[in-house]
Design a protein around this motif. Sequence first.
Motif, PDB file in Angstrom:
ATOM      1  N   THR A 171       0.838  -1.204   0.000  1.00 46.12           N
ATOM      2  CA  THR A 171       0.000   0.000   0.000  1.00 46.12           C
ATOM      3  C   THR A 171       0.870   1.250   0.000  1.00 46.12           C
ATOM      4  O   THR A 171       0.609   2.218  -0.733  1.00 46.12           O
ATOM      5  CB  THR A 171      -0.933   0.014   1.239  1.00 46.12           C
ATOM      6  OG1 THR A 171      -1.768  -1.137   1.200  1.00 46.12           O
ATOM      7  CG2 THR A 171      -1.797   1.266   1.261  1.00 46.12           C
ATOM      8  N   TYR A 172       1.925   1.220   0.815  1.00 46.09           N
ATOM      9  CA  TYR A 172       2.829   2.366   0.862  1.00 46.09           C
ATOM     10  C   TYR A 172       3.526   2.565  -0.489  1.00 46.09           C
ATOM     11  O   TYR A 172       3.649   3.698  -0.973  1.00 46.09           O
ATOM     12  CB  TYR A 172       3.876   2.169   1.962  1.00 46.09           C
ATOM     13  CG  TYR A 172       4.790   3.359   2.098  1.00 46.09           C
ATOM     14  CD1 TYR A 172       4.408   4.472   2.838  1.00 46.09           C
ATOM     15  CD2 TYR A 172       6.023   3.392   1.455  1.00 46.09           C
ATOM     16  CE1 TYR A 172       5.234   5.581   2.943  1.00 46.09           C
ATOM     17  CE2 TYR A 172       6.857   4.494   1.558  1.00 46.09           C
ATOM     18  CZ  TYR A 172       6.453   5.586   2.296  1.00 46.09           C
ATOM     19  OH  TYR A 172       7.269   6.681   2.384  1.00 46.09           O
ATOM     20  N   LYS A 180       0.648   3.419  -3.228  1.00 46.40           N
ATOM     21  CA  LYS A 180      -0.194   4.567  -2.868  1.00 46.40           C
ATOM     22  C   LYS A 180      -1.646   4.360  -3.310  1.00 46.40           C
ATOM     23  O   LYS A 180      -2.362   5.305  -3.647  1.00 46.40           O
ATOM     24  CB  LYS A 180       0.360   5.872  -3.479  1.00 46.40           C
ATOM     25  CG  LYS A 180       1.719   6.275  -2.932  1.00 46.40           C
ATOM     26  CD  LYS A 180       1.657   6.648  -1.458  1.00 46.40           C
ATOM     27  CE  LYS A 180       2.969   7.212  -0.935  1.00 46.40           C
ATOM     28  NZ  LYS A 180       4.028   6.189  -0.772  1.00 46.40           N
ATOM     29  N   VAL A 181      -2.067   3.098  -3.314  1.00 44.51           N
ATOM     30  CA  VAL A 181      -3.458   2.741  -3.600  1.00 44.51           C
ATOM     31  C   VAL A 181      -3.837   1.599  -2.658  1.00 44.51           C
ATOM     32  O   VAL A 181      -2.964   0.932  -2.093  1.00 44.51           O
ATOM     33  CB  VAL A 181      -3.672   2.300  -5.071  1.00 44.51           C
ATOM     34  CG1 VAL A 181      -3.416   3.451  -6.030  1.00 44.51           C
ATOM     35  CG2 VAL A 181      -2.806   1.087  -5.411  1.00 44.51           C
ATOM     36  N   ARG A 237       9.566   5.079   7.130  1.00 39.81           N
ATOM     37  CA  ARG A 237       8.682   6.046   6.467  1.00 39.81           C
ATOM     38  C   ARG A 237       7.215   5.671   6.662  1.00 39.81           C
ATOM     39  O   ARG A 237       6.348   6.535   6.818  1.00 39.81           O
ATOM     40  CB  ARG A 237       9.039   6.154   4.982  1.00 39.81           C
ATOM     41  CG  ARG A 237      10.257   7.047   4.707  1.00 39.81           C
ATOM     42  CD  ARG A 237      10.549   7.164   3.237  1.00 39.81           C
ATOM     43  NE  ARG A 237      11.345   6.046   2.759  1.00 39.81           N
ATOM     44  CZ  ARG A 237      11.228   5.477   1.573  1.00 39.81           C
ATOM     45  NH1 ARG A 237      10.325   5.912   0.725  1.00 39.81           N
ATOM     46  NH2 ARG A 237      12.007   4.474   1.216  1.00 39.81           N
ATOM     47  N   ILE A 238       6.927   4.370   6.645  1.00 40.14           N
ATOM     48  CA  ILE A 238       5.562   3.920   6.937  1.00 40.14           C
ATOM     49  C   ILE A 238       5.192   4.327   8.361  1.00 40.14           C
ATOM     50  O   ILE A 238       4.088   4.822   8.622  1.00 40.14           O
ATOM     51  CB  ILE A 238       5.441   2.392   6.749  1.00 40.14           C
ATOM     52  CG1 ILE A 238       5.644   2.009   5.276  1.00 40.14           C
ATOM     53  CG2 ILE A 238       4.076   1.899   7.239  1.00 40.14           C
ATOM     54  CD1 ILE A 238       5.727   0.509   5.039  1.00 40.14           C
ATOM     55  N   THR A 278       4.320   7.939   8.600  1.00 43.04           N
ATOM     56  CA  THR A 278       2.973   8.184   8.062  1.00 43.04           C
ATOM     57  C   THR A 278       1.916   7.846   9.106  1.00 43.04           C
ATOM     58  O   THR A 278       0.942   8.594   9.300  1.00 43.04           O
ATOM     59  CB  THR A 278       2.748   7.349   6.790  1.00 43.04           C
ATOM     60  OG1 THR A 278       3.746   7.688   5.825  1.00 43.04           O
ATOM     61  CG2 THR A 278       1.366   7.608   6.205  1.00 43.04           C
ATOM     62  N   VAL A 309       6.950   1.909  -6.544  1.00 48.47           N
ATOM     63  CA  VAL A 309       7.424   3.292  -6.409  1.00 48.47           C
ATOM     64  C   VAL A 309       8.046   3.760  -7.720  1.00 48.47           C
ATOM     65  O   VAL A 309       7.770   4.866  -8.210  1.00 48.47           O
ATOM     66  CB  VAL A 309       8.442   3.407  -5.253  1.00 48.47           C
ATOM     67  CG1 VAL A 309       9.118   4.774  -5.271  1.00 48.47           C
ATOM     68  CG2 VAL A 309       7.754   3.177  -3.910  1.00 48.47           C
ATOM     69  N   ARG A 367       5.385   4.337 -10.345  1.00 50.07           N
ATOM     70  CA  ARG A 367       4.635   5.571 -10.092  1.00 50.07           C
ATOM     71  C   ARG A 367       5.445   6.794 -10.501  1.00 50.07           C
ATOM     72  O   ARG A 367       4.926   7.750 -11.093  1.00 50.07           O
ATOM     73  CB  ARG A 367       4.259   5.636  -8.599  1.00 50.07           C
ATOM     74  CG  ARG A 367       3.192   6.677  -8.282  1.00 50.07           C
ATOM     75  CD  ARG A 367       2.750   6.635  -6.852  1.00 50.07           C
ATOM     76  NE  ARG A 367       3.798   7.117  -5.951  1.00 50.07           N
ATOM     77  CZ  ARG A 367       4.486   6.354  -5.127  1.00 50.07           C
ATOM     78  NH1 ARG A 367       4.261   5.056  -5.086  1.00 50.07           N
ATOM     79  NH2 ARG A 367       5.399   6.879  -4.326  1.00 50.07           N
ATOM     80  N   GLU A 368       6.741   6.790 -10.187  1.00 53.21           N
ATOM     81  CA  GLU A 368       7.604   7.924 -10.559  1.00 53.21           C
ATOM     82  C   GLU A 368       7.721   8.045 -12.067  1.00 53.21           C
ATOM     83  O   GLU A 368       7.738   9.167 -12.611  1.00 53.21           O
ATOM     84  CB  GLU A 368       8.965   7.739  -9.896  1.00 53.21           C
ATOM     85  CG  GLU A 368       8.934   7.916  -8.378  1.00 53.21           C
ATOM     86  CD  GLU A 368      10.269   7.561  -7.735  1.00 53.21           C
ATOM     87  OE1 GLU A 368      11.132   6.971  -8.422  1.00 53.21           O
ATOM     88  OE2 GLU A 368      10.442   7.862  -6.527  1.00 53.21           O
TER      89      GLU A 368
END
Length: 455
Positions: free
Chosen positions: A95-96, A99-100, A203-204, A207, A444, A447-448
């Motif tokens: 999920t992280y 981002k969905v 980082r998770i 958040t 990731v 997505r980038e």
Amino acid sequence: MGTWQKSDWRNKPRVQMPDYQDQEALHAVEGQLSKYPPLVFAGEARRLREELGAAGRGEAFLLQGGDCAESFDQFSADSIRDTFKVMLQMAMVLTYGAKVPVVKVGRMAGQFAKPRSAATETIDGVELPSYRGDIINDLPFTAEARVPNPQKMLQAYTQAAATLNLLRAFSTGGYADVNSVHQWTLGFTASDKAEKFRDMANRIGDTLDFIKAAGVTPESAHTLRQVEFYTSHEALLLEYEEALCRMDSTSGKWLAGSGHMIWIGDRTRQVDGAHVEFCRGVLNPIGLKCGPSTTSEDLKELMRKLNPNNEMGRLTLIARFGAGKVAEHLPRLIETVKAEGANVVWVCDPMHGNTIKSNTGYKTRQVHTVLAEVQEFFAVHRDHGTIPAGVHFEMTGNDVTECTGGVYAVSEENLSDRYHTACDPRLNATQALELAFMVAEELVSLRETRMAANG
């Protein structure tokens, strides 16, 4: 579709299914199962179709995982809990990365039958029928054990019902609390061997801390402590599938009541075969395994038959080619789908094309080749501008030693330590979570790439 009946498959060629010697006993079991409640409900199956549709559009990501073949002997609440637990950890990491939302589908509560490469096996000059999973016959290499026994379907139903009952309790009873899940993951990354994943885990955590500071807690938002969890299996034993098929009173359509999602294997996807005939008539989302021998013509016919209304979320294509072979086979299937204007959900199964025999005699899979196939799957979709919508792993929450490699470096010499599978080798909990981190990195990067392309 309007004239389809749940028994129509009986008029089609059947493969990978047992020939029961006692037909009277078989009919008695089918009659008994047909009176039992369905294991899943039509509303759940429709909701899963919608969520898979979102994955097909890039608005969600599918994580499908669980046992190669569920066992009667190894069945326990702890085993179910541990597999559920590691899937929650994997889902959080994915999920992280994506981002969905992550759609969580277990190979559980029905994955009892297995296709085999040969109808018989020979040991020390003795030839016996192959073991086909606990729902059909038994693993010991004796003539008595290998006789197909229809009574085993009743035991499979009972175990599936108990599994679903526990999964539903875990999903809604607080066990899936997002903060607890993250703490489990931090335990994995605390090891120096998993240090490379620590930054993403931190980082998770940041958040989650921000969400908590903003006043959103598991107590105030049930989505932080409850999850939707679905079940799936290969619809191989059609007597069992038909017996649990039910008419949905809301829509007037047939539901495969054995699981939320069912799939057709690479060995049973004959266009005019029994398995395709059964699956085409039920409202559940359908998976279709696509191996190297899948031709464009076959795929065209199968898409038309299994998804005649071209609904996104109805049909999931599960690619399983083997590391080093994805670029050879996947592009032609993508081009076929594009040419047909078909709506499908693309998923990578990096397990079934990567089974090898170790020097110690055990069947195994290597973590680095599993990851390599996932990376190739993402690369091909990136090149074609299509959406890699999910991954499909054979895995367990137990600390088995069946696949080699990973941060804890299971070696061929370790395989005999805890090799418990009755069929194919499974990723253990740490290997599965490690792969989730690596897939998250791919997400990731994807997505980038898309953000850069969109300016």
